[in-house]
Design a protein around this motif. Structure first.
Motif, PDB file in Angstrom:
ATOM      1  N   HIS A  91       0.829  -1.212   0.000  1.00  0.00           N
ATOM      2  CA  HIS A  91       0.000   0.000   0.000  1.00  0.00           C
ATOM      3  C   HIS A  91       0.862   1.260   0.000  1.00  0.00           C
ATOM      4  O   HIS A  91       0.611   2.200  -0.764  1.00  0.00           O
ATOM      5  N   THR A 142       1.664   4.508  -2.866  1.00  0.00           N
ATOM      6  CA  THR A 142       1.519   5.949  -2.620  1.00  0.00           C
ATOM      7  C   THR A 142       2.747   6.739  -3.066  1.00  0.00           C
ATOM      8  O   THR A 142       2.769   7.964  -2.934  1.00  0.00           O
ATOM      9  N   LEU A 163      -6.852  -4.252   2.970  1.00  0.00           N
ATOM     10  CA  LEU A 163      -5.921  -3.252   2.428  1.00  0.00           C
ATOM     11  C   LEU A 163      -5.905  -3.191   0.903  1.00  0.00           C
ATOM     12  O   LEU A 163      -5.859  -2.097   0.333  1.00  0.00           O
ATOM     13  N   LEU A 165      -8.454  -0.843  -0.315  1.00  0.00           N
ATOM     14  CA  LEU A 165      -8.454   0.484   0.281  1.00  0.00           C
ATOM     15  C   LEU A 165      -8.759   1.601  -0.716  1.00  0.00           C
ATOM     16  O   LEU A 165      -9.523   2.522  -0.386  1.00  0.00           O
TER      17      LEU A 165
END
Length: 479
Positions: free
Chosen positions: A172, A176, A370, A373
């Motif tokens: 995750h 980003t 997750l 998400l």
């Protein structure tokens, strides 16, 4: 030295004093009952001096006669004594033993105590209303059928976190824009524990931390409980002010910097890319570890910059905190810290001392959620956008004097009450059924005493009733 230096200190001790067992009795009796309860709970000590009638009346936004009558009632039952020159002091009757029901005190007192006590008839602005994501049920059923047997065969002890979850968090964070290995991740029981563990690692009594002003009261309380000296730095529309931050680092030589770069709480500001880079430069120059708290991020806006840690080099130490509370559900107490491998190993040792590891089933559920998400956060952002529009409509109609900046993200407005101390307004609002957290809880400097945080993620009927109550309270306060 007396602990209760002014009326606002006693207000913190009394909490929601209008809703005592005295029910709908006159205000002076409810106040007397609240003080009596505080004495019996051990929150007020024998010999402790209470504020003057005038100071307490101002802090509670009641008449002086109300406080005078309350003190008279307490004197009549032998719980306080008044003498010329020494004021009104608590008296503990012979054989008296306090109970063990004491409250927790600090800047975040209303938030913590309201969480313990439940909602009741009060609409509380101490926390945002974030129902669980609809995906939770399906993910939990899948976990029980597919993963539970293997989990039960394991030891259940994972101080650094369940390996599957550490891998999911690493993936995750990499998405980003901050490449991350699973060994760089430590799983915590929510973001609040992450702050506590980092404080244990980096700070000692008398040391210095730089924080934004305003900031999250719960974090300020963790620092203060350790005896840390706080240095505040103001915000502008790009985040923490780089010019003031540079001066603070040069002058105070702090031991830690704590910031909330993405949808800052309580202002909702999104820190710019250039400001994030500047923080890394300053952190490297002055050798100050940076803690960036992304617990209030509900989905990254399109084009939002990556975390500060993505810009760090070997000369800057950055710890990145995250959580599922806002995007999934606050009841799923799963957070994480991303740091260098060496720092993560140290943090895992502190985590082991705290609780040997977060609940395994919660971690397994988080690992399943997750990958979803982005979808979960997208739905949440759309919902918040609608709620924000409704809140702005209601506030403009019923409270046109109030001023706010539309936040870049998050689930709350940071509202300025013109010409009004929010601590006093909070007392009026409480009598109208609304718990307000005044700006003084977020900034001890006094620069935001006339602000309140207004979470708007309530169902429409609750939001409408909330604004109606606040409107009536504001009308009374202005009178």
């Amino acid at each position: 030295m007396d602990r209760l230096t002014d009326g606002s200190d006693l207000v913190e001790v009394l909490g929601d004093w209008t809703s005592t067992s005295a029910g709908r009795a006159p205000l002076y009796r409810r106040l007397a009952e609240a003080v009596r309860r505080a004495i019996h709970a051990g929150d007020l000590h024998a010999g402790e001096r209470l504020p003057s009638e005038r100071d307490l009346a101002r802090a509670l936004a009641v008449s002086r006669a109300t406080v005078v009558s309350a003190y008279d009632e307490l004197r009549s039952i032998g719980l306080v004594d008044s003498r010329r020159g020494s004021g009104t002091r608590v008296v503990r009757p012979p054989g008296f033993r306090p109970s063990v029901e004491g409250r927790v005190f600090g800047r975040a007192t209303p938030i913590i105590n309201r969480t313990n006590e439940g909602a009741g008839e009060i609409i509380s602005l101490a926390r945002a209303f974030d129902p669980g994501a609809p995906h939770l049920r399906g993910a939990l059923l899948d976990l029980v059928h597919a993963d539970l047997p293997a989990l039960l065969n394991g030891s259940g002890y994972h101080p650094a976190g369940l390996p599957e979850l550490r891998s999911a968090v690493a993936g995750h964070l990499t998405a980003t824009g901050m490449p991350t290995e699973p060994k760089q991740v430590v799983i915590t029981t929510g973001a609040q524990q992450a702050i506590g563990l980092i404080t244990q690692m980096y700070l000692r009594r008398g040391w210095t931390a730089v924080v934004e002003t305003p900031s999250w009261p719960g974090c300020l309380d963790v620092f203060r409980a350790t005896g840390v000296r706080l240095v505040g730095v103001e915000l502008d529309n790009e985040g923490i002010r780089a010019d003031q931050l540079g001066r603070a680092m040069a002058e105070h030589q702090p031991d830690l910097l704590y910031v909330m770069p993405t949808y800052h709480n309580p202002t909702g500001i999104l820190m710019s890319t250039s400001r994030r880079r500047r923080i890394v430069e300053l952190a490297a120059r002055y050798a100050v570890p940076v803690v960036e708290d992304h617990a209030y991020t509900v989905g990254a806006a399109e084009g939002a910059p990556p975390p500060i840690g993505a810009f760090a080099n070997s000369n800057a130490e950055v710890l990145t905190i995250g959580s599922l509370a806002k995007s999934v559900w606050a009841g799923l107490r799963i957070g994480w810290v991303r740091a260098s491998i060496e720092t993560a190993e140290r943090l895992a040792r502190h985590k082991a001392l705290a609780d040997l590891g977060s609940p395994v089933l919660d971690q397994a559920l988080a690992a399943r959620l997750l990958p979803q998400l982005p979808e979960l956060a997208g739905a949440r952002v759309a919902e918040l956008r609608d709620r924000l529009g409704r809140a702005r409509e209601l506030l403009t109609q019923h409270l046109p004097e109030w001023r706010w900046r539309t936040p870049d993200g998050g689930s709350a407005l940071w509202i300025e009450l013109p010409g009004t101390d929010a601590r006093i307004f909070a007392q009026v609002a409480l009598r109208h059924g609304v718990e307000v957290v005044p700006g003084a809880a977020t900034d001890p400097s006094g620069a935001h005493d006339n602000f309140i945080r207004f979470p708007f993620a309530f169902p429409d009927d609750v939001l409408t009733e909330l604004v109606n109550r606040l409107s009536r309270a504001w009308a009374e306060a202005r009178r």
